[in-house]
Design an enzyme around this catalytic site. Structure first.
Site, PDB file in Angstrom:
ATOM      1  N   THR A  38       7.095 -27.633   4.171  1.00 49.51           N
ATOM      2  CA  THR A  38       7.229 -26.618   5.224  1.00 49.51           C
ATOM      3  C   THR A  38       8.026 -27.118   6.419  1.00 49.51           C
ATOM      4  OG1 THR A  38       5.117 -25.649   4.630  1.00 49.51           O
ATOM      5  CG2 THR A  38       5.894 -25.172   6.824  1.00 49.51           C
TER       6      THR A  38
ATOM      7  N   THR B  29     -17.439 -37.021  -7.324  1.00 48.68           N
ATOM      8  CA  THR B  29     -18.257 -35.905  -6.852  1.00 48.68           C
ATOM      9  C   THR B  29     -17.414 -34.724  -6.369  1.00 48.68           C
ATOM     10  OG1 THR B  29     -19.897 -35.170  -5.231  1.00 48.68           O
ATOM     11  CG2 THR B  29     -18.506 -37.022  -4.574  1.00 48.68           C
ATOM     12  N   GLN B  30     -17.952 -33.523  -6.559  1.00 47.08           N
ATOM     13  CA  GLN B  30     -17.300 -32.315  -6.035  1.00 47.08           C
ATOM     14  C   GLN B  30     -17.476 -32.214  -4.530  1.00 47.08           C
ATOM     15  OE1 GLN B  30     -18.833 -28.833  -8.046  1.00 47.08           O
ATOM     16  NE2 GLN B  30     -18.377 -29.665 -10.064  1.00 47.08           N
ATOM     17  N   CYS B  31     -18.425 -32.975  -3.984  1.00 45.24           N
ATOM     18  CA  CYS B  31     -18.667 -32.910  -2.543  1.00 45.24           C
ATOM     19  C   CYS B  31     -17.484 -33.512  -1.791  1.00 45.24           C
ATOM     20  CB  CYS B  31     -19.925 -33.683  -2.170  1.00 45.24           C
ATOM     21  SG  CYS B  31     -21.421 -32.970  -2.839  1.00 45.24           S
TER      22      CYS B  31
ATOM     23  N   SER C 195       6.100 -29.201  -2.116  1.00 43.43           N
ATOM     24  CA  SER C 195       5.344 -30.289  -2.749  1.00 43.43           C
ATOM     25  C   SER C 195       4.439 -29.811  -3.877  1.00 43.43           C
ATOM     26  CB  SER C 195       4.544 -31.084  -1.718  1.00 43.43           C
ATOM     27  OG  SER C 195       3.373 -30.420  -1.359  1.00 43.43           O
ATOM     28  N   SER C 196       4.346 -28.506  -4.103  1.00 45.67           N
ATOM     29  CA  SER C 196       3.619 -28.016  -5.275  1.00 45.67           C
ATOM     30  C   SER C 196       4.364 -28.411  -6.554  1.00 45.67           C
ATOM     31  CB  SER C 196       3.470 -26.498  -5.214  1.00 45.67           C
ATOM     32  OG  SER C 196       2.833 -26.156  -4.013  1.00 45.67           O
TER      33      SER C 196
HETATM   34  N1  ASP Z   1       3.835 -25.490   0.257  1.00 49.03           N
HETATM   35  C1  ASP Z   1       4.183 -26.476   1.239  1.00 49.03           C
HETATM   36  C2  ASP Z   1       4.374 -27.805   0.529  1.00 49.03           C
HETATM   37  O1  ASP Z   1       3.430 -28.454   0.235  1.00 49.03           O
HETATM   38  C3  ASP Z   1       3.142 -26.573   2.294  1.00 49.03           C
HETATM   39  C4  ASP Z   1       3.444 -27.596   3.378  1.00 49.03           C
HETATM   40  O2  ASP Z   1       4.488 -28.209   3.444  1.00 49.03           O
HETATM   41  O3  ASP Z   1       2.587 -27.806   4.247  1.00 49.03           O
HETATM   42  O4  ASP Z   1       5.481 -28.182   0.284  1.00 49.03           O
END
Ligand code: ASP
Length: 342
Positions: free
Chosen positions: A15, A278-280, A60-61
């Site tokens: 972002t 753990t999920q916590c 970054s996804s």
């Molecule tokens: N979707 C963006 C990414 O991870 C979100 C960010 O940059 O905060 O690239």
């Protein structure tokens, strides 16, 4: 105290450097030079900053192990030439990337600081400038000619955390990250308050070594009440599967039903390693504390202790590439390698 340091700023995307697509209104990565033009403040810093960008910056996804290697190779190649490294990265998978790099670099003795932002740098209310400028200042901190920070960190909203202790916890707040099981390394207020007692202490006599191998033949399974038996059987029967991270309840608890325990036992017998996390958000796995975790311990499940899921994924990929016996894998996984577990 040396006041000026050489910093390499690496832009991978996220972002921080995005603009709105004219037609769709969706945020997409844009040109790095434009990003730099939006931060004239960089020229006012006492440090010397060189910049480098991914040829095609990513959200970054889309991050994956080959990009981790790409970032790590850049740092490895430029390691001697710079005092510190700042990586601009999307926040979505930043904790995974910071964890991965922490394992890939053995004997790191310089700062590698990940940062990004919730709003693009061109936005009037952006959090990007503070995050970037303070990250560079932290990467440039020196004491007795040596960097103050000698590890992979995540800097966001006035705090530097150990990278492999972080998780992204909020998609809205500027404070997007938390490190529930380890205190911040630096708090940024009027002064930069360094939490000396919690910093990683490198051995300066040892040479930094980059480990390139990562094995992605892993599964991450979050259990829930009613988890489907045949689905689990299918996942665990996958050809080539080498490791499983099992996200369990509370302090590492799971159903005691026979089919569930027998299935895990059968999987372990084929040489697949299973790690219990753990999920916590905070706290630790403690197998044996409840009846519902005693059987997991008995069948040879590895304890992830208080590791984050993000760090567990990275550590598993890193260790599986070493092709260790399940017994040695267990011993090493249960040992803190880069301060990722208590
Ligand atoms: N979707 C963006 C990414 O991870 C979100 C960010 O940059 O905060 O690239």
């Amino acid at each position: 105290m040396k006041s000026s340091a050489n910093i390499l700023l690496i832009y991978t995307g996220g972002t921080i450097g995005m603009v709105k697509d004219f037609e769709t209104g969706a945020l997409k990565a844009f040109n790095f030079d434009e990003l730099l033009q939006n931060i004239p403040e960089l020229k006012l810093l006492e440090h010397h900053i060189d910049t480098l960008s991914f040829e095609r910056p990513i959200d970054s996804s889309n991050m994956n192990p080959s990009y981790w290697l790409q970032i790590a190779e850049i740092i490895d190649e430029k390691y001697e030439a710079y005092d510190g490294f700042v990586i601009l990265h999307g926040s979505d998978t930043m904790s995974y990337s910071a964890s991965a790099l922490s394992f890939m670099f053995e004997n790191l003795s310089k700062p590698v600081i990940f940062t990004g932002s919730q709003l693009p740098i061109g936005d009037l209310r952006t959090d990007a400038k503070e995050n970037l400028i303070t990250s560079i200042q932290i990467a440039g901190l020196q004491k007795n000619g040596k960097p103050v920070i000698s590890e992979v960190g995540v800097y966001f909203e006035y705090k530097l955390y150990r990278g492999n202790r972080t998780s992204k916890i909020n998609a809205e707040h500027f404070q997007a990250f938390a490190s529930p099981n380890y205190p911040p390394l630096v708090n940024s207020g009027v002064h930069l308050a360094v939490n000396d007692a919690y910093l990683w202490q490198p051995n300066h006599r040892r040479k930094m070594k980059l480990h390139r191998g990562l094995n992605d033949e892993i599964a991450l399974i979050k259990i829930f009440p009613g988890i489907n038996r045949s689905l689990l059987e299918h996942i665990l029967a996958k050809e080539g599967l080498k490791g499983v991270i099992l996200e369990t309840y509370g302090s590492g608890n799971a159903p005691t039903q026979d089919w569930f325990v027998q299935l895990l036992k059968k999987t372990i017998a084929t040489g697949v390693v299973i790690v219990n996390v753990t999920q916590c958000t905070g706290g630790s796995v403690a197998m044996g504390q409840y009846e519902t975790s005693t059987q997991l311990k008995k069948i040879g499940i590895v304890s992830g202790k208080d590791i984050t899921t993000e760090a567990a994924v990275a550590k598993m990929m890193y260790l599986l590439a070493k092709e260790l016996s399940p017994k040695v894998f267990r011993t090493i996984f249960e040992t803190s390698l880069r301060g990722e577990m208590s």
